[in-house]
Design a protein around this motif. Sequence first.
Motif, PDB file in Angstrom:
ATOM      1  N   LEU B  99     -43.121  -8.541  22.924  1.00 12.47           N
ATOM      2  CA  LEU B  99     -43.721  -8.206  21.728  1.00 12.47           C
ATOM      3  C   LEU B  99     -42.674  -8.681  20.540  1.00 12.47           C
ATOM      4  O   LEU B  99     -43.239  -9.638  19.561  1.00 12.47           O
ATOM      5  CB  LEU B  99     -44.062  -6.959  21.613  1.00 12.47           C
ATOM      6  N   VAL B 100     -41.568  -8.330  20.544  1.00 11.07           N
ATOM      7  CA  VAL B 100     -40.833  -8.779  19.199  1.00 11.07           C
ATOM      8  C   VAL B 100     -40.557 -10.288  19.162  1.00 11.07           C
ATOM      9  O   VAL B 100     -40.657 -10.749  18.362  1.00 11.07           O
ATOM     10  CB  VAL B 100     -39.398  -8.077  19.158  1.00 11.07           C
ATOM     11  N   LYS B 102     -42.345 -12.348  20.327  1.00  8.78           N
ATOM     12  CA  LYS B 102     -43.684 -12.990  19.807  1.00  8.78           C
ATOM     13  C   LYS B 102     -43.750 -13.123  18.290  1.00  8.78           C
ATOM     14  O   LYS B 102     -44.077 -14.023  17.648  1.00  8.78           O
ATOM     15  CB  LYS B 102     -44.706 -12.467  20.663  1.00  8.78           C
ATOM     16  N   LEU B 103     -43.313 -11.655  17.720  1.00  8.90           N
ATOM     17  CA  LEU B 103     -43.255 -11.692  16.564  1.00  8.90           C
ATOM     18  C   LEU B 103     -42.372 -12.492  15.663  1.00  8.90           C
ATOM     19  O   LEU B 103     -42.668 -13.053  14.604  1.00  8.90           O
ATOM     20  CB  LEU B 103     -42.741 -10.191  16.036  1.00  8.90           C
TER      21      LEU B 103
END
Lengths: 217, 383
Positions: B99-100, B102-103
């Motif tokens: 997730l990070v 991707k951020l």
Amino acid sequence: MNAMIQFLNDQGTTLLYKTWEHLFISITAVLLGIIVAVPLGVALTRFKKAAETVIRIVSVIQTLPSLAILAFFIPILGVGKLPAIIALFCYSMLPILRNTYISIKNTDQNLLEAGRGMGMTSWQLIYKIELPLAVPVIMAGIRISTVYLIGWATLASFVGAGGLGDFIFDGLNLYMPELILAGAIPSTILALLADWTLGLLERKLTPTTTSKQSELA
Amino acid sequence: MLTFKNVSKVYGKTKKAVNSLNLNINKGEFICIIGPSGCGKTTTMKMINRLIEPSEGHILIEGKDIMDQPKVKLRRDIGYVIQQIGLFPHMTIGENITLVPKLLQWPKEKRKARAEELIELVHLSKDYLDRYPQELSGGQQQRIGVLRALASNPPLILMDEPFGALDPITRDGLQEEFKDLQQRLGKTIVFVTHDMDEAIKLADRIVIMRDGEIVQVDTPDEILRNPANEFVENFIGKDRLIQTKPGVTKVGQIMNKVPATIHKEETLSTAIKQMKEKRVDSLLVIDHEHHLEGYIDVEDIEQNRKKSTTVSEIVETELYKVKENSLIRDTIQKMLKRHTKYVPVVDENNKLKGIVTRATLADLVYDSIWGEEESEEELTTLQ
Ligand SMILES: Nc1ncnc2c1ncn2[C@@H]1O[C@H](COP(=O)(O)OP(=O)(O)OP(=O)(O)O)[C@@H](O)[C@H]1O
Ligand SMILES: [Mg+2]
């Protein structure tokens, strides 16, 4: 049976046209309702103090008699489809707004904490986490709204908006039960079809939480 | 790398949750914050990634004031693990882990590679990447929670009672796994817990808090030996203070430094000769650089005498090992639990350093029983 075939022969095209009008009015109203109520519901979770008040106001609207609302818009918007759509839109708001608000408000706080802690912006929290997880509840609100609206859209005929209500009102005026049925039955069928379609849509939109593997098992 | 300067947090108008806190944390250090409920541990930790804003004072990371950096950027550069795990149920394990990244807009290929690399760190197969959180056990989920914090390779990781909700056995395993991971990756960790055993096991330094203030900051060893005051003493607990000796003795201090070994390319007959000479029934197998490969025991040799000729053909590679700085107390427990007769001791590069056997333990028990009594006798004579 004969009467029905007779009716379809005489009024088939009118029936199709009225059905289309009916659908157009209700769907436009629901779409407006979604466009307004979903963002509003999300916004209210950010302003919890205002939330109670806003939801109460919308609930009050819901309790007003539908004919009264329709009549109320005539002096402002005249007759035709517009006042009908606006009036129905007012009714569509509550279930969608309330479901959106409640489901977003009940998002697991731990998920939000994790998301925020990892550096997601407020927008990312909304569209990556809160909205996807709220889909089933919001869709339930939309389904309820749509089914109600398709029923209530028969009243739109009262302000000259057309739709299947025309048959029903003619039937009442001319004392012809078969005309009433010609309005009521298609409108019921429409409502059922809409509910079913939205059910499919809901399943499509609800995010997966299990892998295929275990679905088989 | 992380500095608190006179940091305070006041909730509302009067509630002082953290009071003028000063603390310096070094790079690669494992810090445990511990203290009674409500003493301000969580508040202290969350001020680091600005989930809670300090009311006064400054927090610096690598010399930079955290208040000068945008919150979102700051948080993406700091790993974060919570007790409730908080995996997103509608994302696969792979999506959760990355997730990070991707951020941070890493390309898809790089994210995928990273997820595969990470999942190997916790000994789960790649298949898990396509599963969803609810299909994993609690322990597996928290492993993923930890990986998620490691994903973008942040130098600093914050953890709020990450293993608190797990059953004791799972927790034990995860603690060990995580400590190992932390040392290999050289991360700086701020770890909140209310479990003293956990703190002693994991921390390089323990921060003991009470009512929003630091009471003592020291290595576990030092805290057990010299508690700053009665509060710390009570907090540690009398039983821990008494068993301090074996409690903080490290494996390296008591291990046998010359284990019976055999080179992997030797023949089985040499092996059996060695065993006879040294009067042991198994040998640790090593390579040229003294790396531990596994072990062989006399039964294996007996069974394979006809088919095989060299040690490397029958070496058993599955075995439990410890590091020199493991606590002897944990090691004893593990040996008893697993019914093993000995545990080899290795360094980070898997080089063989020594061995702890049941005989070593007998020495230790002897010391602690007779050693204690001797000192008691001394006391009586002194009085
Ligand atoms: N948002 C808040 N508003 C007001 N008071 C708070 C808030 N958060 C925490 N507190 C108070 O601040 C103090 C410190 O809380 P904190 O959560 O940091 O404690 P803790 O050491 O993490 O405790 P625990 O072990 O129970 O998790 C407590 O007295 C708590 O009641
Ligand atoms: Mg806490």
